[in-house]
Design a protein around this motif. Structure first.
Motif, PDB file in Angstrom:
ATOM      1  N   HIS A  73      -7.034  -8.570   7.148  1.00 46.57           N
ATOM      2  CA  HIS A  73      -6.839  -8.374   6.529  1.00 46.57           C
ATOM      3  C   HIS A  73      -6.567  -9.247   5.698  1.00 46.57           C
ATOM      4  O   HIS A  73      -5.297  -9.048   4.841  1.00 46.57           O
ATOM      5  CB  HIS A  73      -6.599  -7.137   5.421  1.00 46.57           C
ATOM      6  CG  HIS A  73      -7.563  -5.605   5.924  1.00 46.57           C
ATOM      7  ND1 HIS A  73      -7.188  -4.476   6.170  1.00 46.57           N
ATOM      8  CD2 HIS A  73      -9.196  -5.801   5.729  1.00 46.57           C
ATOM      9  CE1 HIS A  73      -8.714  -3.620   6.815  1.00 46.57           C
ATOM     10  NE2 HIS A  73      -9.495  -5.262   6.462  1.00 46.57           N
ATOM     11  N   VAL A  79      -9.182 -13.820   1.984  1.00 45.76           N
ATOM     12  CA  VAL A  79     -10.252 -12.200   1.601  1.00 45.76           C
ATOM     13  C   VAL A  79      -8.971 -11.567  -0.208  1.00 45.76           C
ATOM     14  O   VAL A  79      -8.301 -12.423  -0.258  1.00 45.76           O
ATOM     15  CB  VAL A  79      -9.595 -11.024   2.590  1.00 45.76           C
ATOM     16  CG1 VAL A  79      -9.826 -11.486   3.734  1.00 45.76           C
ATOM     17  CG2 VAL A  79      -8.641 -11.214   2.496  1.00 45.76           C
TER      18      VAL A  79
ATOM     19  N   ARG B 268      -0.762  -7.934  -1.610  1.00 43.76           N
ATOM     20  CA  ARG B 268      -1.075  -8.517  -3.282  1.00 43.76           C
ATOM     21  C   ARG B 268      -2.064  -7.218  -2.890  1.00 43.76           C
ATOM     22  O   ARG B 268      -2.799  -6.947  -3.952  1.00 43.76           O
ATOM     23  CB  ARG B 268      -2.208  -9.234  -2.863  1.00 43.76           C
ATOM     24  CG  ARG B 268      -0.832 -11.075  -3.204  1.00 43.76           C
ATOM     25  CD  ARG B 268      -2.077 -11.677  -2.249  1.00 43.76           C
ATOM     26  NE  ARG B 268      -0.645 -13.029  -2.292  1.00 43.76           N
ATOM     27  CZ  ARG B 268      -0.238 -13.369  -1.159  1.00 43.76           C
ATOM     28  NH1 ARG B 268       0.358 -11.634  -0.488  1.00 43.76           N
ATOM     29  NH2 ARG B 268       0.663 -13.896  -0.974  1.00 43.76           N
ATOM     30  N   LYS B 269      -1.571  -5.926  -3.007  1.00 46.65           N
ATOM     31  CA  LYS B 269      -2.329  -4.477  -3.530  1.00 46.65           C
ATOM     32  C   LYS B 269      -1.036  -3.706  -3.483  1.00 46.65           C
ATOM     33  O   LYS B 269      -0.157  -3.389  -3.562  1.00 46.65           O
ATOM     34  CB  LYS B 269      -3.211  -3.950  -2.376  1.00 46.65           C
ATOM     35  CG  LYS B 269      -4.159  -3.636  -2.542  1.00 46.65           C
ATOM     36  CD  LYS B 269      -5.056  -3.465  -0.902  1.00 46.65           C
ATOM     37  CE  LYS B 269      -5.322  -2.066  -0.969  1.00 46.65           C
ATOM     38  NZ  LYS B 269      -4.186  -1.219  -0.431  1.00 46.65           N
ATOM     39  N   PRO B 270      -1.719  -2.525  -4.787  1.00 46.11           N
ATOM     40  CA  PRO B 270      -0.397  -1.439  -5.724  1.00 46.11           C
ATOM     41  C   PRO B 270      -0.284  -1.131  -4.117  1.00 46.11           C
ATOM     42  O   PRO B 270      -1.269  -0.466  -3.119  1.00 46.11           O
ATOM     43  CB  PRO B 270      -0.767  -1.096  -6.109  1.00 46.11           C
ATOM     44  CG  PRO B 270      -2.712  -1.421  -6.520  1.00 46.11           C
ATOM     45  CD  PRO B 270      -2.511  -2.747  -5.863  1.00 46.11           C
ATOM     46  N   LEU B 331      -1.939  -1.911   3.391  1.00 51.11           N
ATOM     47  CA  LEU B 331      -1.763  -3.443   3.430  1.00 51.11           C
ATOM     48  C   LEU B 331      -3.126  -3.430   4.013  1.00 51.11           C
ATOM     49  O   LEU B 331      -4.051  -3.955   3.411  1.00 51.11           O
ATOM     50  CB  LEU B 331      -1.282  -3.477   5.551  1.00 51.11           C
ATOM     51  CG  LEU B 331       0.143  -3.303   4.857  1.00 51.11           C
ATOM     52  CD1 LEU B 331      -0.236  -3.477   6.720  1.00 51.11           C
ATOM     53  CD2 LEU B 331       0.486  -5.241   4.521  1.00 51.11           C
ATOM     54  N   GLY B 334      -5.810  -5.382   1.936  1.00 50.99           N
ATOM     55  CA  GLY B 334      -5.390  -6.350   0.938  1.00 50.99           C
ATOM     56  C   GLY B 334      -5.920  -7.703   1.558  1.00 50.99           C
ATOM     57  O   GLY B 334      -6.422  -8.073   2.237  1.00 50.99           O
ATOM     58  N   ALA B 335      -4.712  -8.440   0.539  1.00 54.51           N
ATOM     59  CA  ALA B 335      -4.578  -9.385   1.009  1.00 54.51           C
ATOM     60  C   ALA B 335      -3.143 -10.174   1.652  1.00 54.51           C
ATOM     61  O   ALA B 335      -2.666 -10.723   0.599  1.00 54.51           O
ATOM     62  CB  ALA B 335      -5.170 -10.772   0.463  1.00 54.51           C
ATOM     63  N   VAL B 336      -2.915  -9.925   3.212  1.00 56.42           N
ATOM     64  CA  VAL B 336      -1.623 -10.005   3.503  1.00 56.42           C
ATOM     65  C   VAL B 336      -0.980 -11.046   4.148  1.00 56.42           C
ATOM     66  O   VAL B 336      -1.542 -12.180   4.946  1.00 56.42           O
ATOM     67  CB  VAL B 336      -1.061  -8.425   4.811  1.00 56.42           C
ATOM     68  CG1 VAL B 336      -0.209  -8.968   5.601  1.00 56.42           C
ATOM     69  CG2 VAL B 336      -1.659  -7.350   4.455  1.00 56.42           C
ATOM     70  N   PHE B 338       2.160 -13.472   5.858  1.00 60.71           N
ATOM     71  CA  PHE B 338       3.393 -13.065   6.723  1.00 60.71           C
ATOM     72  C   PHE B 338       4.934 -13.574   6.158  1.00 60.71           C
ATOM     73  O   PHE B 338       6.102 -14.167   6.578  1.00 60.71           O
ATOM     74  CB  PHE B 338       3.108 -13.026   8.003  1.00 60.71           C
ATOM     75  CG  PHE B 338       2.312 -12.563   8.030  1.00 60.71           C
ATOM     76  CD1 PHE B 338       0.751 -12.712   8.216  1.00 60.71           C
ATOM     77  CD2 PHE B 338       2.392 -11.546   8.283  1.00 60.71           C
ATOM     78  CE1 PHE B 338      -0.407 -12.215   8.553  1.00 60.71           C
ATOM     79  CE2 PHE B 338       1.706 -10.246   9.228  1.00 60.71           C
ATOM     80  CZ  PHE B 338      -0.496 -10.972   9.021  1.00 60.71           C
ATOM     81  N   MET B 342       7.923 -10.061   4.470  1.00 55.01           N
ATOM     82  CA  MET B 342       6.648  -9.064   4.987  1.00 55.01           C
ATOM     83  C   MET B 342       7.588  -8.364   6.872  1.00 55.01           C
ATOM     84  O   MET B 342       7.090  -7.622   6.871  1.00 55.01           O
ATOM     85  CB  MET B 342       5.540  -9.603   4.978  1.00 55.01           C
ATOM     86  CG  MET B 342       4.443  -8.303   5.341  1.00 55.01           C
ATOM     87  SD  MET B 342       4.585  -7.174   4.477  1.00 55.01           S
ATOM     88  CE  MET B 342       3.114  -6.929   4.700  1.00 55.01           C
ATOM     89  N   GLU B 492       3.975 -14.896  -4.966  1.00 57.76           N
ATOM     90  CA  GLU B 492       3.054 -14.684  -6.008  1.00 57.76           C
ATOM     91  C   GLU B 492       2.646 -13.577  -6.443  1.00 57.76           C
ATOM     92  O   GLU B 492       1.901 -12.772  -6.820  1.00 57.76           O
ATOM     93  CB  GLU B 492       1.987 -14.836  -5.090  1.00 57.76           C
ATOM     94  CG  GLU B 492       0.472 -14.677  -5.537  1.00 57.76           C
ATOM     95  CD  GLU B 492      -0.306 -15.621  -4.756  1.00 57.76           C
ATOM     96  OE1 GLU B 492      -0.136 -15.162  -3.364  1.00 57.76           O
ATOM     97  OE2 GLU B 492      -1.938 -15.393  -4.896  1.00 57.76           O
ATOM     98  N   GLU B 495       5.146  -7.653  -8.647  1.00 62.63           N
ATOM     99  CA  GLU B 495       5.488  -7.180  -9.645  1.00 62.63           C
ATOM    100  C   GLU B 495       6.845  -5.649  -9.637  1.00 62.63           C
ATOM    101  O   GLU B 495       7.442  -5.924  -8.892  1.00 62.63           O
ATOM    102  CB  GLU B 495       4.344  -6.231  -9.961  1.00 62.63           C
ATOM    103  CG  GLU B 495       2.830  -6.774  -9.644  1.00 62.63           C
ATOM    104  CD  GLU B 495       1.380  -6.254  -9.596  1.00 62.63           C
ATOM    105  OE1 GLU B 495       0.250  -6.584  -9.571  1.00 62.63           O
ATOM    106  OE2 GLU B 495       1.802  -4.409  -9.764  1.00 62.63           O
TER     107      GLU B 495
END
Lengths: 270, 517
Positions: A73, A79, B268-270, B331, B334-336, B338, B342, B492, B495
């Motif tokens: 991912h 993605v 990029r995910k809550p 994760l 998501g769009a991880v 590094f 992170m 990016e 939030e």
């Protein structure tokens, strides 16, 4: 693509760190829980081994899932991130399952602990007094009293000897297979009496008496150290217990006692 | 934001400012300095333990160094660093112009350098510094010479400083959130800070009481910890242990809050299961008030009491596992990426698992009784106190420094620091687990040849780790001087109010308050 971008060095570093984490699970080191010679130590060993496997499995599974998601991912794969952020059933499940596992582990752990603390059937007493920086052993049932201090072997090669920091002048001798009650106190600061192979440890607290029971099933010489910082020679306050059969113990006790009572014996116990 | 460093040049500013950013900076610099001092002591300790054989002429000096290492790291580095981080970030994240009590914030910082001076002075007074280990166990600490008084008073000052910080954090969270920021809309880091502030509020007065009781036993003829007068040395273990376990978990909680901020940004995910995470943080905090008895398993605690503490302590693994799984679920799909923060968060997550599982093992009295004061306990406490919290601090600084200063941390140097630290840390502490199981105790300056190999591995890790940390001030200096410029939205996926283009005015005048949608 991932490897080419980040370099084999990163992958190598990850592998090294993982190996360091997994090594205790897989290794056959000389160190690890010591070979148990009491019931208490045996149940500790069993429980610890079971825990280690459970913990190892949990850690490996989490690591694998983590590495999978980090690899699959990835943003660099282009993605689009999902937006889900909750799942009531999943959240409840993964709270309940660990809870059940904790309770499952707690039951045998509690039973083993209560058995360790059970004093029924004790046949003799030994009173152990901690002082800076030696131990005094008192056998009230046999009229014995002596101190046990670190025996320095001397010479530059002393540090390489097998019993460096673990040898004493007078060993504590006990009979095999006999349940013994140990009473601990101290005359100055808190010390702690620990023999890893017995799975037994108790603090010697000044002004108070702690009790503990041991029953050692195998003859031999067992060594331990003071386990509570107690001043400048804390590192040199070893404990040596020699476990012999009942007959040998009786002989030792009477020989020791006659030495104490002889006119040549020093005024203070030595 | 970059005008922050241009305005008010001059040394005096740093002494009179009550601005939350200035004080945050002061706290963090102070913490870094104390950490380096504590780290240099680590070099000494690991050198003494490099080989069996008497390498110290005076075991007492070694014990002083062991004690000083722990006191510097915990009271001089970890606690001020977290309070400094809170000072910087808390107002920004809730849309407040400053903390609730800015002048007290200044006062709480300035206690720390004086406390540090007292602590260091303890080493040079007759008799040397405190040599009883950082647990300051009586009667050893009662018999000790003058240096112990200096250490006790230094800790009292550190504790007061932390207590004021905790009050400030709590008051700010309760009273200064921007309109619309209901509790369940607060950033998770703010939740963690709030719970930690509460824990510190409960724990620090107990510490101060214990320290004053110790001082009284030493000089005022009281017998709190002397059996002859009806007291008990173990009372100190109870009181101090209560502080230690609640306090340590407070900082571990804040660390978890930091990971919970970083991971969603770079996935990029809550954050997955925000509500559950909040409940788990509350559970961790609440349980941590009932676990201090673990340090007394071998001290003559009754079986019933031991089982009570076992119950509370083992339960703590449940929130930890839920947290780790929540982070992984964040994760998932998501769009991880590094970036450096992170990396620290991921390392911290795995370190949290190791530390938490080790603590679980020690929480069972059947294993805590034999192995409680062994290398196993030492490894566990370093993975928690040194690993979880330290990695969280490094992660937090790499995450938020671009917003504070307008400059990104140097990527290559940052990565080098990270990988060196990670490998060295594990190299240093993983062998300690095995050493403890093999019978090696804590607080010793010498050991039997049986333990040589693992000790040498551990020392190698120690040297490498300290060398990596000496890189850190250079990394900071270079990035702040010559780093690439960072936009307000430095990352990016980030939030939160702290990334808004215009922040509340940095002086104490009321700024524009931003409402949440």
């Amino acid at each position: 693509m991932f490897l080419r971008r980040c370099g084999y060095s990163v992958a190598g570093a990850v592998a090294l760190v993982c190996a360091l984490w997994l090594a205790p699970v897989m290794a056959e080191y000389a160190l690890g829980p010591q070979k148990p010679v009491t019931d208490a130590a045996a149940s500790q060993y069993t429980l610890y081994t079971m825990l280690l496997w459970a913990i190892g499995a949990l850690f490996v599974i989490v690591l694998l899932v983590l590495l999978y998601t980090l690899f699959v991912h990835r943003k660099s794969r282009g993605v689009t991130p999902a937006r889900f952020d909750r799942h009531a059933t999943l959240e409840l499940t993964w709270a309940i399952i660990p809870l059940v596992i904790v309770i499952a582990i707690a039951i045998p752990a509690t039973q083993a602990f209560l058995k360790m603390e059970n004093g029924e059937g004790a046949e003799m007493d030994i009173h152990i007094t901690g002082k800076q920086w030696q131990w005094e052993y008192n056998y009230p049932d046999h009229g014995l009293r002596f101190t046990s201090a670190y025996k320095i072997s001397g010479g530059a090669e002393a540090a390489q000897q097998a019993d460096y920091l673990l040898a004493v002048d007078n060993e504590m001798v006990i009979p095999k297979g006999v349940k013994i009650r140990l009473l601990f106190t101290s005359v100055d600061v808190i010390h702690s009496w620990w023999i890893p192979k017995f799975g037994a440890r108790r603090d010697a607290v000044p002004g108070y008496v702690n009790e503990m029971w041991i029953k050692v099933d195998e003859e031999g010489v067992y060594r331990g150290q003071c386990a509570k910082i107690c001043g400048k020679s804390h590192s040199a306050m070893p404990i040596v217990v020699r476990v012999v059969n009942r007959e040998a113990f009786r002989q030792w006790a009477s020989e020791r006692k006659s030495r104490m009572l002889s006119p040549d014996a020093p005024a203070t116990p030595r | 934001m970059s005008e922050y460093f241009d305005r008010h040049q001059g040394l005096l500013r740093w002494f009179v400012s009550t601005n939350h950013r200035d004080i945050g900076t002061l706290y963090l610099c102070f913490a870094l300095m104390a950490a380096i001092m504590g780290g240099l002591i680590t070099l000494y300790l690991r050198t003494v333990l490099l080989q069996p054989g008497p390498s110290v002429a005076d075991g007492q000096f070694y014990n002083q160094m062991v004690t000083m290492h722990a006191l510097l790291m915990i009271f001089g580095a970890i606690i001020p660093a977290f309070i400094g981080l809170a000072s910087w970030q808390l107002p920004l994240m809730i849309g407040a112009p400053d903390l609730a009590l800015p002048r007290m914030n200044g006062w709480s910082f300035w206690l720390a350098p004086f406390a540090l001076i007292l602590l260091l002075l303890s080493l040079v007074v007759p008799g040397g510094g405190a040599a009883s280990g950082w647990t300051l166990l009586p009667p050893l600490s009662i018999k000790a010479s003058m240096g112990m008084d200096f250490a006790i008073m230094a800790l009292c000052l550190f504790a007061l400083s932390a207590l004021m910080g905790a009050v400030n954090i709590g008051a700010t969270i309760l009273g200064m959130r921007t309109p619309g920021m209901r509790p369940m809309k607060m950033p998770i880091f703010v939740w963690a800070l709030g719970i930690a502030a509460f824990l510190l509020l409960v724990a620090l007065p107990v510490l101060i009481a214990a320290l004053i009781m110790l001082l009284a036993d030493r000089h005022a003829g009281t017998t709190f910890f002397k059996a002859a007068g009806g007291g008990d040395p173990r009372l100190f273990l109870h009181l101090y242990g209560f502080f230690v376990y609640s306090g340590v978990h407070a900082f571990v909680l804040v660390a978890f809050g930091i990971y919970s901020q970083i991971i969603p940004t770079f996935a990029r995910k809550p954050l997955f299961g925000y509500r559950s995470v909040v409940y788990m943080l509350l559970a961790l905090g609440g349980l941590s008030l009932f676990v201090w008895g673990q340090s007394l398993y071998s001290a003559g605690l009754s079986a019933g009491a031991s089982l009570f503490f076992m119950g509370a302590s083992t339960l703590m693994i449940v929130p930890l596992i839920v947290l780790v799984l929540s982070w992984i679920a964040t994760l998932w799909r998501g769009a991880v990426s590094f970036e450096l923060p992170m990396l620290w968060a991921l390392a911290g997550m795995l370190t949290a698992l190791i530390g938490g599982l080790a603590a679980f093992v020690m929480a069972l009295p059947i294993l805590g009784v034999p192995y409680g004061d062994s290398g196993f306990a030492l490894a566990g406490l370093h993975y928690s106190l040194g690993g979880i919290t330290l990695f969280a601090l490094f992660g937090a600084i790499s995450y938020w420094l671009p917003r504070w200063s307008g400059r990104v941390l140097d990527v290559r140097l940052g990565r080098l620091h990270f990988w060196l630290s990670m490998i060295a840390f594990n190299l240093g502490f993983m062998p300690q687990f095995l050493l403890g199981l093999g019978g090696m105790v804590r607080h010793v300056a010498d050991y039997n040849p049986l333990y040589t190999d693992l000790n040498q591995l551990s020392s190698a890790g120690g040297y490498l780790f300290i060398a990596a940390q000496l890189l850190y001030p250079y990394l900071l200096w270079r990035s702040l001087r010559r780093g690439d410029a960072a936009p307000a939205q430095a990352w990016e996926g980030a939030e939160g109010l702290e990334w808004a283009p215009a922040l509340p005015a940095s002086d104490r005048s009321l700024g524009e308050r931003s409402a949440i949608d």
